[in-house]
Design a protein around this motif. Structure first.
Motif, PDB file in Angstrom:
ATOM      1  N   TYR A  13      -7.709  12.527 -11.410  1.00  0.00           N
ATOM      2  CA  TYR A  13      -7.086  11.822 -12.438  1.00  0.00           C
ATOM      3  C   TYR A  13      -6.987  12.168 -13.975  1.00  0.00           C
ATOM      4  O   TYR A  13      -6.109  12.271 -14.530  1.00  0.00           O
ATOM      5  N   THR A  14      -8.284  12.438 -14.152  1.00  0.00           N
ATOM      6  CA  THR A  14      -8.645  12.722 -15.759  1.00  0.00           C
ATOM      7  C   THR A  14      -8.136  14.355 -15.646  1.00  0.00           C
ATOM      8  O   THR A  14      -7.543  14.606 -16.722  1.00  0.00           O
ATOM      9  N   GLN A  15      -8.204  15.097 -14.613  1.00  0.00           N
ATOM     10  CA  GLN A  15      -7.638  16.491 -14.697  1.00  0.00           C
ATOM     11  C   GLN A  15      -6.300  16.501 -15.004  1.00  0.00           C
ATOM     12  O   GLN A  15      -5.817  17.258 -15.815  1.00  0.00           O
ATOM     13  N   MET A  16      -5.711  15.770 -14.316  1.00  0.00           N
ATOM     14  CA  MET A  16      -3.978  15.757 -14.212  1.00  0.00           C
ATOM     15  C   MET A  16      -3.790  15.146 -15.740  1.00  0.00           C
ATOM     16  O   MET A  16      -2.886  15.530 -16.407  1.00  0.00           O
ATOM     17  N   MET A  17      -4.453  14.006 -16.222  1.00  0.00           N
ATOM     18  CA  MET A  17      -3.788  13.569 -17.479  1.00  0.00           C
ATOM     19  C   MET A  17      -4.346  14.658 -18.762  1.00  0.00           C
ATOM     20  O   MET A  17      -3.490  14.652 -19.726  1.00  0.00           O
ATOM     21  N   ARG A  18      -5.487  15.357 -18.619  1.00  0.00           N
ATOM     22  CA  ARG A  18      -5.540  16.181 -19.805  1.00  0.00           C
ATOM     23  C   ARG A  18      -5.033  17.703 -19.487  1.00  0.00           C
ATOM     24  O   ARG A  18      -4.872  18.381 -20.661  1.00  0.00           O
ATOM     25  N   ARG A  35      -2.542   5.565  -8.632  1.00  0.00           N
ATOM     26  CA  ARG A  35      -2.236   5.552  -7.502  1.00  0.00           C
ATOM     27  C   ARG A  35      -2.013   6.812  -6.964  1.00  0.00           C
ATOM     28  O   ARG A  35      -1.973   7.469  -5.490  1.00  0.00           O
ATOM     29  N   MET A  36      -1.326   7.873  -7.945  1.00  0.00           N
ATOM     30  CA  MET A  36      -0.917   8.903  -7.258  1.00  0.00           C
ATOM     31  C   MET A  36      -2.105   9.826  -7.204  1.00  0.00           C
ATOM     32  O   MET A  36      -2.379  10.888  -6.386  1.00  0.00           O
ATOM     33  N   PHE A  37      -3.120   9.950  -8.157  1.00  0.00           N
ATOM     34  CA  PHE A  37      -4.297  10.583  -8.112  1.00  0.00           C
ATOM     35  C   PHE A  37      -5.474   9.120  -8.111  1.00  0.00           C
ATOM     36  O   PHE A  37      -6.162   9.017  -8.915  1.00  0.00           O
ATOM     37  N   LYS A  94       0.817  -1.145   0.023  1.00  0.00           N
ATOM     38  CA  LYS A  94       0.122   0.015  -0.041  1.00  0.00           C
ATOM     39  C   LYS A  94       0.896   1.228  -0.031  1.00  0.00           C
ATOM     40  O   LYS A  94       1.694   1.239   0.646  1.00  0.00           O
ATOM     41  N   TRP A  95       0.477   2.121  -0.952  1.00  0.00           N
ATOM     42  CA  TRP A  95       1.120   3.548  -0.633  1.00  0.00           C
ATOM     43  C   TRP A  95       0.774   4.546  -0.208  1.00  0.00           C
ATOM     44  O   TRP A  95      -0.520   4.619  -0.105  1.00  0.00           O
ATOM     45  N   SER A  96       1.438   5.254   0.424  1.00  0.00           N
ATOM     46  CA  SER A  96       1.025   6.306   1.498  1.00  0.00           C
ATOM     47  C   SER A  96       2.022   7.523   1.100  1.00  0.00           C
ATOM     48  O   SER A  96       3.051   7.873   1.721  1.00  0.00           O
ATOM     49  N   LEU A  97       1.567   8.254  -0.094  1.00  0.00           N
ATOM     50  CA  LEU A  97       2.358   9.425  -0.731  1.00  0.00           C
ATOM     51  C   LEU A  97       2.132  10.412   0.002  1.00  0.00           C
ATOM     52  O   LEU A  97       0.961  11.071   0.690  1.00  0.00           O
ATOM     53  N   GLU A  98       3.313  11.436   0.264  1.00  0.00           N
ATOM     54  CA  GLU A  98       3.186  12.616   1.104  1.00  0.00           C
ATOM     55  C   GLU A  98       3.870  13.650   0.164  1.00  0.00           C
ATOM     56  O   GLU A  98       4.650  13.600  -0.779  1.00  0.00           O
TER      57      GLU A  98
END
Length: 419
Positions: free
Chosen positions: A289-294, A281-283, A44-48
């Protein structure tokens, strides 16, 4: 970083990375030294926010990214693999007084260049230890252990007029004259040299031959860099340094995928899920996620065909890149490259703002066009993509040639996206 230091590091990286496995572990070491935190896909990722991370898949593909909280990422994509001669599972051939290894061409190898070269062997070996645990280890013989001798001109008088290479019979490297040679013993010795003593049983391997000649500067004024695996460790090096050079608050991601030279259709290739699953997993929120991709952009960095001075007719004269004249924007009407007017313009704008030159490449309309990870990634993710390359001679040869100015120029342009 000045150009001389950049290029000296490049030569060292090329020499230390005879296979995708070695390239990946070397990049991972670079990321560790730069403060990136290692992630594991099965945990499991816990990104900061404000930290940097990296993750590998199959030990041959790697992603590194800053986790800034921003959505407008600049991504750089490259590939870790290069055309080579890969060892077959049962490679030993004993005949005519010598020991040979059976090999299979990986990717579009320029086979003629593999004759009469000092060859070594490297890659990954999987084995069972005394605790009945399956483990992997990387090996690299380093010294020249094999050669593929040419047939003398006296026995083939037409060789200079017509030369074809049979991939099954003509390119089997010769290793020894010892009839007692044991492949199992050879592998165990190589594992021992790599620090692995506990081998109960050998299972499988992914080993490739490579040229032992070191990367070097060539030219009256060191205008060129000659090396194996310039395609595409050159772009891997650029992308690796770029993501290491930006601050944690700058949204940047670098991915180096395996298996591009054979189509990218694998778990660790650009056609697989590695990048997509990492980004999700980052978004975790679909809207984010979609906003980041576009709002993000992928720069697919691979080598480009410089106009060959001895074969200029192989190029479209208006789109024929020159060595040491800058990065190359690659365009194809049939989407073999993913560049479009929007992504090209963004790249041109950044390059112009910092005074770096760029060139264009379009293949001749009567010739086929290769492709890259660009269209594959753009199709899978829906991310705006640009295909760029660095001018290269002798692409897919055992020893390729690039300029000593171009990679450093691309490095500065990519960093310019975050200024």
């Amino acid at each position: 970083m000045i150009k001389q230091d950049f290029n000296e590091g490049l030569l060292g990286f090329l020499d230390a990375s005879p296979t995708p496995f070695h390239a990946t572990i070397n990049m991972a070491g670079m990321f560790e030294n730069a403060g990136f935190i290692k992630l594991n896909e099965i945990e499991k990722w816990s990104l900061e926010k404000g930290k940097k991370y990296y993750v590998t898949r199959n030990d041959s593909s790697i992603i590194a990214f800053t986790y800034s909280g921003s959505k407008n990422y600049v991504m750089v994509g490259a590939h870790t693999d290069s055309p080579n001669l890969k060892l077959k599972p049962n490679p030993v051939i004993k005949e005519h007084g010598v020991v040979k290894f059976g090999v299979e061409p990986y990717g579009g190898v320029l086979l003629n260049t593999w004759f009469d070269r000092d060859l070594s062997l490297a890659g990954r070996v999987t084995y069972l230890d005394s605790n009945n645990v399956i483990k992997d280890a990387l090996i690299d013989a380093k010294k020249a252990i094999a050669i593929i001798p040419s047939l003398a001109i006296h026995l083939d008088r037409e060789v200079n007029e017509k030369k074809s290479v049979n991939a099954q019979t003509d390119i089997t490297p010769i290793l020894s004259t010892s009839e007692e040679f044991s492949f199992e013993l050879f592998l165990k010795e190589q594992l021992k040299s790599s620090g692995v003593d506990d081998v109960k049983e050998l299972y499988a391997n992914e080993l490739s031959f490579y040229d032992t000649q070191k990367a070097s500067f060539v030219g009256l004024h060191d205008e060129f860099i000659a090396s194996a695996r310039v395609d595409n460790l050159l772009s891997c090096y650029v992308g690796m340094l770029c993501v290491c050079s930006v601050g944690e608050d700058k949204p940047m991601l670098f991915i180096a995928s395996d298996h591009e030279e054979v189509g990218s259709e694998s778990t660790s290739g650009a056609g697989g899920s590695f990048l997509e699953s990492t980004l999700k997993r980052m978004f975790g929120d679909f809207e984010e996620y979609t906003q980041m991709m576009r709002s993000s952009m992928l720069i697919s960095a691979d080598n480009a065909h410089a106009i060959h001075p001895n074969f200029p007719s192989k190029h479209d004269s208006n789109h024929a890149p020159l060595i040491n004249k800058g990065s190359v924007v690659k365009v194809n009407a049939n989407q073999r490259y993913a560049s479009n007017s929007k992504t090209i313009s963004r790249f041109m704008n950044v390059a112009s703002s910092i005074g770096e030159p760029i060139q264009n490449f379009v293949t001749r309309s009567d010739m086929g066009c290769g492709s890259t990870i660009g269209p594959i990634t753009a199709s899978r993710l829906g991310i705006e993509t640009l295909d760029v390359g660095l001018p290269t001679f002798a692409m897919h040869s055992i020893r390729e040639l690039c300029g000593s100015d171009d990679a450093y120029s691309l490095y500065k342009i990519v960093l310019g996206f975050n200024d």
